[in-house]
Design a protein around this motif. Sequence first.
Motif, PDB file in Angstrom:
ATOM      1  N   GLU A 197     -16.286  44.972   0.495  1.00 58.69           N
ATOM      2  CA  GLU A 197     -15.739  45.236   1.823  1.00 58.69           C
ATOM      3  C   GLU A 197     -14.241  44.957   1.884  1.00 58.69           C
ATOM      4  O   GLU A 197     -13.499  45.637   2.602  1.00 58.69           O
ATOM      5  N   TYR A 198     -13.786  43.962   1.134  1.00 56.16           N
ATOM      6  CA  TYR A 198     -12.386  43.558   1.174  1.00 56.16           C
ATOM      7  C   TYR A 198     -11.593  44.084  -0.026  1.00 56.16           C
ATOM      8  O   TYR A 198     -10.497  43.586  -0.309  1.00 56.16           O
ATOM      9  N   GLY A 199     -12.158  45.042  -0.748  1.00 57.02           N
ATOM     10  CA  GLY A 199     -11.490  45.581  -1.919  1.00 57.02           C
ATOM     11  C   GLY A 199     -11.735  44.711  -3.148  1.00 57.02           C
ATOM     12  O   GLY A 199     -12.539  43.766  -3.124  1.00 57.02           O
ATOM     13  N   PRO A 200     -11.044  44.999  -4.243  1.00 52.99           N
ATOM     14  CA  PRO A 200     -11.234  44.213  -5.475  1.00 52.99           C
ATOM     15  C   PRO A 200     -10.823  42.756  -5.274  1.00 52.99           C
ATOM     16  O   PRO A 200      -9.749  42.470  -4.759  1.00 52.99           O
ATOM     17  N   ILE A 201     -11.701  41.833  -5.690  1.00 56.39           N
ATOM     18  CA  ILE A 201     -11.449  40.392  -5.578  1.00 56.39           C
ATOM     19  C   ILE A 201     -11.761  39.767  -6.926  1.00 56.39           C
ATOM     20  O   ILE A 201     -12.879  39.910  -7.449  1.00 56.39           O
ATOM     21  N   SER A 202     -10.789  39.043  -7.472  1.00 61.52           N
ATOM     22  CA  SER A 202     -10.998  38.451  -8.788  1.00 61.52           C
ATOM     23  C   SER A 202     -11.907  37.222  -8.738  1.00 61.52           C
ATOM     24  O   SER A 202     -12.708  36.993  -9.631  1.00 61.52           O
ATOM     25  N   ASP A 203     -11.769  36.412  -7.690  1.00 62.59           N
ATOM     26  CA  ASP A 203     -12.572  35.181  -7.561  1.00 62.59           C
ATOM     27  C   ASP A 203     -13.226  35.189  -6.177  1.00 62.59           C
ATOM     28  O   ASP A 203     -12.616  34.786  -5.173  1.00 62.59           O
ATOM     29  N   VAL A 204     -14.465  35.649  -6.142  1.00 59.91           N
ATOM     30  CA  VAL A 204     -15.160  35.792  -4.858  1.00 59.91           C
ATOM     31  C   VAL A 204     -15.357  34.441  -4.171  1.00 59.91           C
ATOM     32  O   VAL A 204     -15.153  34.293  -2.960  1.00 59.91           O
ATOM     33  N   ASP A 205     -15.767  33.405  -4.923  1.00 60.55           N
ATOM     34  CA  ASP A 205     -16.024  32.085  -4.329  1.00 60.55           C
ATOM     35  C   ASP A 205     -14.775  31.513  -3.681  1.00 60.55           C
ATOM     36  O   ASP A 205     -14.827  30.936  -2.568  1.00 60.55           O
ATOM     37  N   ALA A 206     -13.627  31.671  -4.380  1.00 58.12           N
ATOM     38  CA  ALA A 206     -12.387  31.155  -3.815  1.00 58.12           C
ATOM     39  C   ALA A 206     -12.007  31.924  -2.553  1.00 58.12           C
ATOM     40  O   ALA A 206     -11.525  31.346  -1.567  1.00 58.12           O
TER      41      ALA A 206
END
Length: 605
Positions: free
Chosen positions: A29-38
């Motif tokens: 939903e928020y585009g590419p994210i390298s660290d989802v937990d953070a």
Amino acid sequence: GEMFDLPAALMSQGASFEDTIQYLAERGEYGPISDVDAFVQERVDQARAFAPHYMERMRSNGQTISVEGNPLAQGGWVTVYTDITSIKRQESLLRGHSAQLSDQLLTHSEELARTNRELASTIAALEQTKRDLTASVALSRTTTEMMPAHIAHLDLDEVYTYSNGKLRTVLPDRSDHIEGQTARQVLGDEAYGAIKPYLIRAFQGDATVFEFTYSKDMRRIRVAFTPGRGPFGAVRGVYILTMDITEEAQARAALMQTHKRELAAQLTSGLAHDFANLLTIILGLQGRMEKLPALPAAALEMITTTRAVALRGGVLLDRLSNISGNREIQNRATALGSLFSEMRALANPSLPDHINLTLDATAVDRPVMLDSGLLQDSLLNLILNARDSIAAQSGAITVVANTVKNLWLELTVSDTGQGFSKTALIRALEPFFTTKHNDSGSGLGLSMVYDFAQLSGGLVKIANRPEGGAVVSLRLPLKYGATQTSPRLILLVEDNPDIRVNVREMLRELGHSVLEATSADEAETLAAIPGIDLVLTDITLDGSRTGLDLAQNLSNGQFHNRVYMITSLPQSDAIRQKAEAAFPLIAKPFSLPQLTEFLATEPAK
């Protein structure tokens, strides 16, 4: 939920904000994210320090949305998501034809569209806040209306702007509908005069708590004033909490009087002991001197006078013991008509023919809870004082019982004598104060009346009548006792045959049927007979077991709370003390009215 295609678990009440962000991030939903937990933790931290905001963003599916968030006063926030894809498309078309439109018109159109979206979002948040505030006000009003106290607010003009409608719980003769009226109009002159000095202090910024007595029904009232301040600290009004604390004040007065009596007992016990020893020695010496041979008449007269004075000192010691000793109030259901009949029999021999005694208890037709013995002593004291005030003149003494506002039992003793002097009106209730100039006044009579009233949680007032003479008003807390009218089957357990016959005839005169036993064993056998309503047993019985043993055994079974005891043992006896702590008990000898009151007393549960 439909906009983001959330699963049902995340659209139900109580769903976690953190789980929702985790779900949307993992779906892209928020585009590419390298660290989802953070990323999720960062969004949670932002939410906990939430601030109003508005933003627009494009979703991964190409949809454009606006996001408007506002916090709520009671905690949490409201966020409004709006699909503005078509609006953005129109903006794009407008921008594509920018050659035909002026730059200024295009800019204004975009700003107007953005403003409209922000306004719509703000209106939605305000509507939610309004609903929350309305619910909070309704809850606060419901809570105040449930409290057993009057809560109100006065503005600077002393006009009620709020009331929880409970003023009548404190002042029954006033109205509950008071908003828009002034304090003086609502309370009346007496109550308003009592609170006015404290109200002035509250308007000056001082919080106050105070008590006053409302003379119309002698209620004790506690009032708390709390200044209400505006944004810049200035007092804008006063919040008021008012409570009826009559029962609390009665208990405080009784406790205070008990403490005073305990202190008096400590101060006088050693003195009384030494004084008694001295009187014993004096009486012994006078007796030995009287036996000496050939005493002149003058010496015999002095011996007689000395003995009389010493005996008078003994009487004074007895009265001192009564006022300072460890005495407890023993309230029982008492029929005032019967009590007044006994008082007439006791008082008439002490009254000369030229003094008429009237006793009237017709206004109190139900038994009331009080210590009949101490009340009788108090009223007899007042009657004899009235007799001494009338002296040789023709006169009248009147004793009347009434109820006041269903809150007090009032007993007034009035006479046609000389009345109280100015000094006596101030000091008459003090121990040892007397206006009698002979040896007949100890100064303990009125003080003992006051002592009884205070121990009972009541009060005493003394005054002079406008038409001449004195009046003493004794007010005691009004509590009605149980009335036993239906005949009962009573098991009477008494080893002395003469006393047993006497008590049996009393019970039969009251309409009861009687079974008789002389020992605990015999009583337990008879107790198995069906239909026995209560057991009346002496402590001392034939056989090895006492009446207390019998009472404890029977009360553990079918006669729980239906065992009453009689005794001639002294109060210092250990068995009597145990019996009195566990069961209703009356001391011998007792009269028919006293037995009636005793049997009408409800046992402690």
